[in-house]
Motif scaffolding. Structure first.
Motif, short mmCIF file in Angstrom:
data_model
loop_
_atom_site.label_atom_id
_atom_site.label_comp_id
_atom_site.label_asym_id
_atom_site.label_seq_id
_atom_site.Cartn_x
_atom_site.Cartn_y
_atom_site.Cartn_z
N SER A 136 1.19 -1.09 0.12
CA SER A 136 -0.05 0.02 -0.17
C SER A 136 1.32 1.43 -0.33
CB SER A 136 -0.83 0.05 0.86
OG SER A 136 -1.76 1.18 1.35
N CYS A 137 2.04 1.27 0.78
CA CYS A 137 2.43 2.09 1.16
C CYS A 137 3.24 2.48 -0.44
CB CYS A 137 3.50 2.70 1.73
SG CYS A 137 3.38 2.26 3.37
N LEU A 138 4.28 2.14 -0.83
CA LEU A 138 4.76 1.27 -2.68
C LEU A 138 3.74 2.20 -3.29
CD1 LEU A 138 6.77 -1.73 -2.82
CD2 LEU A 138 7.37 0.37 -2.46
N ILE A 139 1.96 1.74 -3.81
CA ILE A 139 1.87 2.04 -4.27
C ILE A 139 1.41 3.94 -3.49
CG2 ILE A 139 -1.57 1.83 -5.03
CD1 ILE A 139 -0.98 -1.15 -4.75
N ASP A 140 0.96 3.98 -2.84
CA ASP A 140 1.08 5.20 -2.25
C ASP A 140 1.86 6.29 -2.68
OD1 ASP A 140 -1.83 4.62 -1.10
OD2 ASP A 140 -0.84 4.86 0.34
N VAL A 143 5.90 4.68 -6.67
CA VAL A 143 7.34 4.39 -7.62
C VAL A 143 6.65 4.26 -8.71
CG1 VAL A 143 8.51 2.45 -7.36
CG2 VAL A 143 8.37 3.72 -4.71
N CYS A 144 5.78 3.78 -9.23
CA CYS A 144 5.55 2.85 -10.63
C CYS A 144 5.33 4.11 -11.58
CB CYS A 144 5.41 2.08 -10.65
SG CYS A 144 6.15 0.10 -9.59
N SER A 145 4.53 5.11 -11.02
CA SER A 145 3.68 5.76 -11.74
C SER A 145 4.78 7.00 -11.88
CB SER A 145 2.48 7.11 -11.08
OG SER A 145 1.53 5.65 -10.48
N GLN A 168 12.19 0.08 -8.54
CA GLN A 168 11.62 -0.35 -10.12
C GLN A 168 12.26 -1.23 -10.55
OE1 GLN A 168 14.07 3.46 -11.81
NE2 GLN A 168 11.90 4.76 -11.05
N ALA A 169 13.51 -1.90 -10.49
CA ALA A 169 13.12 -2.99 -11.25
C ALA A 169 12.66 -4.01 -10.73
CB ALA A 169 14.81 -3.67 -11.07
N GLY A 170 12.25 -4.17 -9.50
CA GLY A 170 11.83 -5.36 -9.27
C GLY A 170 9.73 -5.81 -9.22
N CYS A 171 9.41 -4.58 -9.13
CA CYS A 171 8.55 -3.59 -8.73
C CYS A 171 7.44 -3.69 -9.96
CB CYS A 171 8.00 -3.45 -6.95
SG CYS A 171 8.30 -3.63 -5.66
N CYS A 172 7.85 -2.60 -10.94
CA CYS A 172 7.39 -2.10 -11.97
C CYS A 172 7.75 -2.57 -12.79
CB CYS A 172 8.30 -0.51 -12.06
SG CYS A 172 7.85 0.41 -10.33
N SER A 197 8.27 -21.74 -14.88
CA SER A 197 8.24 -21.86 -13.46
C SER A 197 8.62 -20.73 -12.25
CB SER A 197 9.25 -22.87 -13.55
OG SER A 197 11.02 -22.12 -13.84
N ASN A 198 9.05 -19.33 -12.90
CA ASN A 198 8.82 -18.17 -12.30
C ASN A 198 7.82 -17.60 -11.72
OD1 ASN A 198 9.56 -16.25 -11.29
ND2 ASN A 198 11.42 -15.32 -12.87
N PRO A 199 7.42 -17.76 -10.08
CA PRO A 199 5.87 -17.68 -10.02
C PRO A 199 5.92 -15.59 -10.30
CG PRO A 199 7.12 -17.87 -7.68
CD PRO A 199 8.06 -18.36 -9.60
N ASP A 200 6.40 -15.34 -10.62
CA ASP A 200 6.47 -13.76 -11.43
C ASP A 200 5.96 -13.60 -11.96
OD1 ASP A 200 7.20 -13.55 -8.67
OD2 ASP A 200 9.54 -11.98 -8.74
N CYS A 201 5.77 -14.48 -13.05
CA CYS A 201 5.27 -14.62 -13.90
C CYS A 201 3.85 -14.07 -14.82
CB CYS A 201 6.25 -15.23 -15.59
SG CYS A 201 8.08 -15.30 -15.23
N SER A 202 4.00 -15.57 -13.86
CA SER A 202 1.96 -15.03 -13.03
C SER A 202 1.29 -14.54 -12.48
CB SER A 202 1.80 -16.95 -12.71
OG SER A 202 2.29 -17.16 -11.58
N ALA A 203 2.70 -13.03 -11.53
CA ALA A 203 2.01 -12.54 -10.63
C ALA A 203 1.26 -11.07 -11.40
CB ALA A 203 3.03 -12.61 -9.43
N TRP A 204 2.45 -11.00 -12.49
CA TRP A 204 2.13 -9.67 -13.56
C TRP A 204 1.50 -9.67 -14.08
CZ3 TRP A 204 5.23 -5.61 -14.34
CH2 TRP A 204 4.03 -4.63 -15.29
N GLN A 205 1.00 -8.03 -13.74
CA GLN A 205 -0.23 -7.68 -14.61
C GLN A 205 -0.45 -6.30 -15.04
OE1 GLN A 205 -4.41 -8.63 -12.04
NE2 GLN A 205 -3.01 -9.97 -10.97
N ASN A 206 -0.93 -5.88 -15.59
CA ASN A 206 -0.77 -4.70 -16.09
C ASN A 206 -1.23 -3.45 -15.42
OD1 ASN A 206 1.42 -4.79 -18.61
ND2 ASN A 206 -0.14 -5.95 -19.70
N ASP A 207 -2.20 -4.17 -14.51
CA ASP A 207 -2.56 -3.11 -14.19
C ASP A 207 -2.09 -2.42 -13.49
OD1 ASP A 207 -4.63 -1.70 -12.22
OD2 ASP A 207 -5.76 -3.35 -11.71
N GLU A 208 -2.39 -0.69 -13.00
CA GLU A 208 -1.33 0.02 -12.34
C GLU A 208 -1.15 -0.37 -10.61
OE1 GLU A 208 -0.04 4.18 -12.78
OE2 GLU A 208 -1.66 4.20 -13.68
N LYS A 209 -2.42 -0.38 -10.66
CA LYS A 209 -1.64 -0.26 -9.18
C LYS A 209 -1.83 -2.42 -8.56
CE LYS A 209 -5.92 2.37 -8.06
NZ LYS A 209 -7.12 3.04 -7.16
#
Length: 267
Positions: A136-140, A143-145, A168-172, A197-209
């Motif tokens: 929540s803090c990162l979104i507020d 960082v990615c905006s 930026q490299a890890g979250c955005c 096999s990387n779980p981050d690939c399925s966790a990624w979404q183009n939704d800005e939040k």
């Protein structure tokens, strides 16, 4: 008045003045804070300000008014503070001695893996309750905006050469290993025909939040940021620790002066 008493009184008067804006800032955050992160800080800031105010008053009155028991309380608190600060400094160095970003070929940024960092730090970010607050803090904090706006006009080649921060490299952006196609800094197309096999690939979404805020790489990027900040803080703590030891020594001289003047010491 003895020199040590005057010096302790002066130092604590300055500390008392500094505690006033700290308390005010805590009260302001509790009333005006618009995000969960800002409101989360109000109580610790108020407690810190009140603590500094009470300790400085004890030292000021004890030294200048020759109140030995108040000066004794002040010295006890100072001693405990020195012990705690020393322990915290050692702990900070211990938990930040592991972990670093992995350099990628033909990339200006690094890749961050959660498993590279200390177990204690991993447990903190793997807690769902803790991570939801951090996310929540990162979104507020946008960082990615800000990341999107800064690199909006980049081509894929230009983007890959950018020197991105750990957050930026890890979250955005998605992990390079996912094989996604670049559209914009925060918009990527999944062209993979097989499930990674990387779980981050399925966790990624183009939704800005959403983006990669639920990824292991985001947690690792945060820990890399924490590691860097904690090391800087630990160095500052060492300097502050030396200062506290000097003040404590001067306070002991002032206490001895009080004891002599009040007839507690026999010549």
């Amino acid at each position: 008045m003895r020199v040590s008493n005057n010096l302790v009184g002066l130092l604590n008067f300055i500390t008392f003045l500094l505690s006033i804006p700290i308390v005010w800032a805590g009260v302001w955050l509790s009333k005006q804070g618009s995000t969960e992160c800002e409101k989360f800080l109000d109580k610790p800031v108020i407690i810190l300000g009140v603590f500094l105010m009470l300790v400085s008053l004890a030292g000021l009155i004890g030294a200048c008014c020759r109140v030995s028991w108040l000066l004794w309380v002040y010295l006890l608190v100072m001693f405990l503070l020195i012990v705690v600060l020393f322990a915290v400094t050692i702990f900070a160095f211990a938990v930040t001695n592991k972990g670093a970003g992995k350099v990628l070929s033909n990339r200006g940024y690094k890749e961050y893996k959660l498993g590279d960092y200390s177990q204690w730090l991993q447990k903190r970010v793997n807690s769902t309750k803790n991570w939801n607050k951090i996310k929540s803090c990162l979104i507020d904090s946008k960082v990615c905006s800000n990341f999107r706006d800064k690199y909006a006009n980049d081509t894929i080649q230009t983007f890959y050469s950018e020197n991105l921060s750990a957050l930026q490299a890890g979250c955005c952006k998605p992990s390079d290993g996912c094989g996604f196609s670049y559209v914009t800094p925060i918009s990527w197309t999944n062209n993979a025909t097989t499930v990674s096999s990387n779980p981050d690939c399925s966790a990624w979404q183009n939704d800005e939040k959403v983006l990669c805020f639920n990824c292991q790489s985001c947690k690792a990027g945060l820990l890399d940021n924490v590691k860097s900040n904690w090391k800087k803080t630990a160095i500052v703590n060492i300097v502050f620790l030396i200062f506290l030891i000097v003040v404590y020594s001067v306070g002991c001289c002032a206490f001895r002066n009080n004891s002599r003047d009040n007839g507690y010491w026999k010549q």
